[in-house]
Design an enzyme around this catalytic site. Structure first.
Site, PDB file in Angstrom:
ATOM      1  N   MET A 164       0.844  -1.190   0.000  1.00  0.00           N
ATOM      2  CA  MET A 164       0.000   0.000   0.000  1.00  0.00           C
ATOM      3  C   MET A 164       0.876   1.235   0.000  1.00  0.00           C
ATOM      4  O   MET A 164       1.797   1.362   0.805  1.00  0.00           O
ATOM      5  CB  MET A 164      -0.922  -0.013   1.226  1.00  0.00           C
ATOM      6  CG  MET A 164      -1.777   1.234   1.379  1.00  0.00           C
ATOM      7  SD  MET A 164      -2.871   1.483  -0.045  1.00  0.00           S
ATOM      8  CE  MET A 164      -3.041   3.269  -0.010  1.00  0.00           C
ATOM      9  N   GLU A 185       4.696   0.718  -6.215  1.00  0.00           N
ATOM     10  CA  GLU A 185       4.311   1.561  -5.073  1.00  0.00           C
ATOM     11  C   GLU A 185       5.042   2.895  -5.079  1.00  0.00           C
ATOM     12  O   GLU A 185       4.475   3.922  -4.681  1.00  0.00           O
ATOM     13  CB  GLU A 185       4.570   0.816  -3.761  1.00  0.00           C
ATOM     14  CG  GLU A 185       3.846  -0.512  -3.623  1.00  0.00           C
ATOM     15  CD  GLU A 185       2.342  -0.401  -3.813  1.00  0.00           C
ATOM     16  OE1 GLU A 185       1.775   0.661  -3.493  1.00  0.00           O
ATOM     17  OE2 GLU A 185       1.742  -1.366  -4.301  1.00  0.00           O
TER      18      GLU A 185
END
Length: 884
Positions: A297, A331
């Site tokens: 994330m 990411e």
């Protein structure tokens, strides 16, 4: 956020919250971002400017206490304030230090309404409150992650997962992406713990057994990018330009972050150059969380990863290393696409995810050319095309009506993979340099703010001098993709003219709308010709295309998100010259021909003629495509009279490659060739090739005596062959190897292969192991995949284990449960149990609102069953004729 990367894992993400509202025609073109016009459920009369949040978590009780102060801008005089929260109790709610009239929580809408004693004037005000909330047990909000340390002891850490709508579980907030604010966090935790957030630590004060850590104030950002991790962790660090980079892991594991740290340093330098907008935060932390979620994330300045996607141990394979690099590249791309510039609402999540996937592939290819990423991207594109060829597929950009409803789940393959492929196609069309200029302008214009697709198209249009918005509209705003039909004619001198037309490509059914695309074709004439760009806008377009005795490709390099149907004469020419075509053109031809076999418009023999022309060629992606098809047919042939004949036929295609490669890698082999060896031997072993099985058993005996006798890269291949053919004694040896795994990388590898045993009694033991305490808590999310893995060899056992343990299997990631039941289970079990039984059980366990999604997937399951019967008949004919 990165999806599961062996395609890779399913990640609970914003993409899983997109609306599936049917859209028969393309949506109207968007306007550039406007805060007032941005969709959402919160009113915009009162907006946050700055948060100060202090939390005191009690991990043992799974609860937290918090104090919050929010500086607000009342854009007009208002008598109420609305924000998001869930599962909280409030005390001491004040505006400018004065009590409020009431605080009411709507748990269904997750909106809190604070009614004031009298309207507050336009201007700045401060809302303060105390609250209590819970610490979650799965990856949403602030969650507790138990894990087993290498010494066998148990420990716990806290981390966050806020995308898309779970920041409101840790602190009250305006939890919609258009509300960008600054944040300053502090947390009080055990003194032996460290705490990490988006910004560097400004102060840490120890008081007895606890410590309070306060972080610097962040730039303006949306709430879903806030991050906090606390636990007994340690780091290694470096600098990339002016930026401090650290890799954090559970203490004692941090040294395994060295590869990721070096990757991040180089990636950041490259990205600073590409965007011409240096990474704006003073530090970048990469945090390895032991379990919790799969993937990663992109929290700004503090990216969280499942530790297996960040750490590289001595037991890691080249595939592990490639996964680490590509996820890091994805990411870190989000630090610009998504963090610096954020989509205005969840319907434009593709602006985050498609771009991160596209850019990660570019970076991975740049720094690791031997991995042949450009060719490997075809596999992810094909996965998206498989979904997009269904009549119920959804557009990349799709309206989000209710971001909280489980039925709003769009397919990650559309959001990530299709969007990535479309961007690659557009980049090829306007040129990489022009494309980069447009991206730089987009970043400069929208930095620290939000954007819609229109902002991007405007920037690319100005850079290219073309109407990119009009070109991209059909690819992003309508579902599906076209198949381009080619009809060639030849004059007396042999010169070829082709006539082109298009229609939507579907596996079954038809589209009454008959959508249309502007298609940027890449035309190659002859095996050595240079690709030419050609924009197909109208049916009946004609173009000169060399000579009729030359091969022809309309998707040179396989960059386009469309299929091609060649007339019989051109297909025959391409088949004769197949072996001499560039790899990308062969890949596109194989992909397209197989897709047409699947939907019944071409015979299986036309595809196998191409596969049979491969010889002992060593291109990995081309062979992977062929092997996937052969494996598909082998599975449907199981337990039929034609199985042995087809396996003999398929094995005959692979044997020349196996013979050329042998079992031992040479020093000059690329990673792709090494993977191809493992793939070919794995398939031959699975199909019962006695020489391969015997050699695997021989090497397994050496492995039992010396764990260093087989390289980590080869272990899964070899041990899987052994497991498939295992007796009870061999299974015990494999089980003992799994229990003695030196680290979690090995543990995940060894336990997964236990699920591949064929013997029913041994498989039942494997199922019990998948549910046992042998799997450590940080790997709980693996149990579902292990049970699904049983389906390959023991489908009824897999189904029984799945249905009898559904609560345990979905507990580690409750947000994923709707997708598991409505989508993944039908895709896995369509050929395992009768479809009525499958549908009935799933309907009884569905979350509210998921019935239509299940119905769509069950309809596709019926298609797969029909396809199976067609392929079975065709394959039996091919295998029979090959014996004559």
């Amino acid at each position: 956020m990165h999806p599961n990367l062996i395609c890779r894992t399913i990640v609970a993400s914003a993409a899983a919250l997109l609306c599936q509202a049917a859209a028969a025609a393309p949506a109207p073109q968007q306007l550039p971002f406007s805060f007032d016009a941005a969709p959402g459920h919160l009113p915009k009369n009162v907006v946050p400017i700055d948060y100060t949040v202090a939390i005191v978590p009690d991990a043992s009780k799974r609860s937290l206490r918090g104090k919050e102060s929010v500086k607000l801008l009342f854009r007009v005089a208002s008598s109420s304030i609305q924000f998001n929260a869930i599962g909280m109790q409030f005390q001491q709610v004040r505006l400018d230090g004065k009590p409020v009239k009431s605080t009411v929580i709507d748990p269904k809408r997750q909106i809190v309404t604070v009614t004031l004693l009298k309207p507050a004037a336009a201007g700045e005000h401060t809302l303060t409150l105390d609250y209590s909330a819970k610490i979650e047990t799965g990856p949403r909000g602030l969650f507790a992650q138990p894990f087993k340390k290498p010494d066998g002891s148990q420990d716990l850490l806290l981390s966050t997962q806020f995308e898309a709508t779970d920041a409101r579980r840790m602190f009250p907030c305006w939890d919609e992406p258009a509300f960008r604010s600054t944040f300053q966090l502090s947390t009080t935790t055990p003194a032996k713990w460290v705490s990490i957030s988006n910004m560097p630590v400004v102060q840490r004060t120890v008081h007895g057994s606890s410590a309070t850590t306060t972080f610097q104030r962040s730039p303006k950002m949306p709430s879903y990018l806030v991050e906090l991790t606390s636990g007994d962790m340690a780091s290694i660090g470096t600098k990339s330009g002016a930026t401090d980079i650290n890799v954090w892991a559970v203490r004692g594991q941090q040294q395994y972050g060295a590869v990721a740290l070096n990757n991040a340093r180089q990636i950041l330098l490259d990205y600073n150059d590409y965007f011409d907008h240096p990474y704006p935060l003073p530090k970048l932390d990469l945090i390895a969380v032991p379990g919790g979620f799969q993937g990663a994330m992109e929290n700004w300045g503090a990216i969280t990863y499942n530790d297996q996607t960040l750490l590289v141990t001595p037991s890691s394979t080249i595939d592990n290393r490639q996964t680490v690099f590509s996820i890091e590249a994805h990411e870190m791309a989000h630090q610009w696409f998504g963090d610096l510039v954020t989509m205005g609402w969840w319907d434009d999540i593709w602006l985050n995810e498609s771009f991160a996937s596209w850019f990660a592939a570019k970076e991975t290819d740049l720094r690791n050319p031997g991995w042949h990423v450009r060719e490997q991207e075809d596999a992810s594109k094909e996965a998206a095309m498989g979904v997009d060829a269904r009549v119920d597929s959804k557009a990349v950009h799709n309206p989000v009506i209710d971001e909280l409803a489980p039925e709003n789940g769009a397919d990650n393959l559309i959001i990530y993979n299709k969007g990535q492929a479309v961007l690659r196609m557009l980049e090829a069309y306007i040129g990489p340099d022009t494309f980069r200029s447009g991206i730089r302008a987009y970043m400069k214009d929208r930095a620290y703010s939000n954007a819609t697709s229109a902002d991007l198209w405007n920037a690319l249009g100005k850079a290219s001098g073309s109407d990119i918005g009009a070109l991209a509209h059909g690819w992003i705003n309508q579902p599906g993709f076209p198949i381009v039909s080619v009809n060639a004619s030849c004059d007396a001198a042999g010169a070829r003219t082709i006539k082109l037309s298009q229609q939507r490509f579907l596996m079954q059914g038809s589209d009454p709308v008959q959508p249309h695309w502007s298609i940027p074709l890449r035309l190659r004439i002859g095996a050595g010709g240079q690709p030419q760009s050609l924009l197909l806008t109208e049916d009946g377009q004609t173009v000169a295309a060399g000579r009729c005795d030359e091969a022809l490709s309309l998707n040179a390099g396989a960059d386009g998100f469309y299929r091609t149907a060649y007339d019989a004469t051109t297909l025959a020419t391409n088949t004769r010259q197949f072996h001499s075509l560039p790899a990308g053109d062969r890949i596109a031809l194989l992909d397209d021909q197989w897709a047409q076999v699947e939907n019944g418009t071409q015979p299986l023999a036309s595809y196998l003629a191409l596969a049979g022309a491969m010889g002992d060629e060593l291109n990995e992606r081309v062979w992977n495509q062929v092997i996937d098809v052969l494996s598909t047919i082998e599975r449907i042939e199981r337990n039929t009279s034609g199985h042995a004949a087809f396996v003999a036929y398929a094995g005959g295609l692979l044997k020349p490659v196996a013979t050329r490669l042998g079992w031992q890698a040479t020093s000059d082999e690329t990673a792709g060739v090494q993977r191809l060896r493992r793939t070919v031997l794995s398939r031959l072993g699975a199909w019962g090739d006695q020489a391969v099985v015997a050699e695997a058993r021989k090497r397994f005996a050496s492995f039992i005596a010396d764990r260093n006798s087989i390289a980590p890269d080869d272990q899964a291949m070899l041990l899987t062959i052994v497991a498939q053919n295992a007796d009870a004694a061999t299974f015990e040896q494999l089980h003992a190897i799994a229990k003695a795994a030196a680290n979690e990388t090995e543990m995940r590898r060894y336990y997964a292969l236990l699920m591949r045993v064929r013997d029913p009694q041994l498989a039942a033991r494997a199922a019990a192991i998948a549910l046992s305490p042998e799997i450590p808590p940080q790997a709980d999310v693996l149990r579902l995949g292990m049970v699904f893995g049983l389906n390959e060899e023991n489908p009824q056992l897999s189904w029984k284990t799945f249905t009898e343990n559904i609560e345990v299997l979905t507990a580690p990631n409750p947000g994923d449960r709707p997708d598991v039941l409505a989508k993944r289970a039908p895709a896995i079990y369509w050929n395992s149990v009768p479809l009525e039984q499958l549908s009935s059980w799933l309907r009884a366990h569905l979350d509210e609102g998921m019935a239509q999604r299940l119905l769509n997937n069950m309809q596709y399951a019926h298609f797969k069953l029909d396809e199976k019967n067609r392929l079975l008949q065709a394959a039996n004919g091919i295998a029979s004729s090959s014996k004559q």
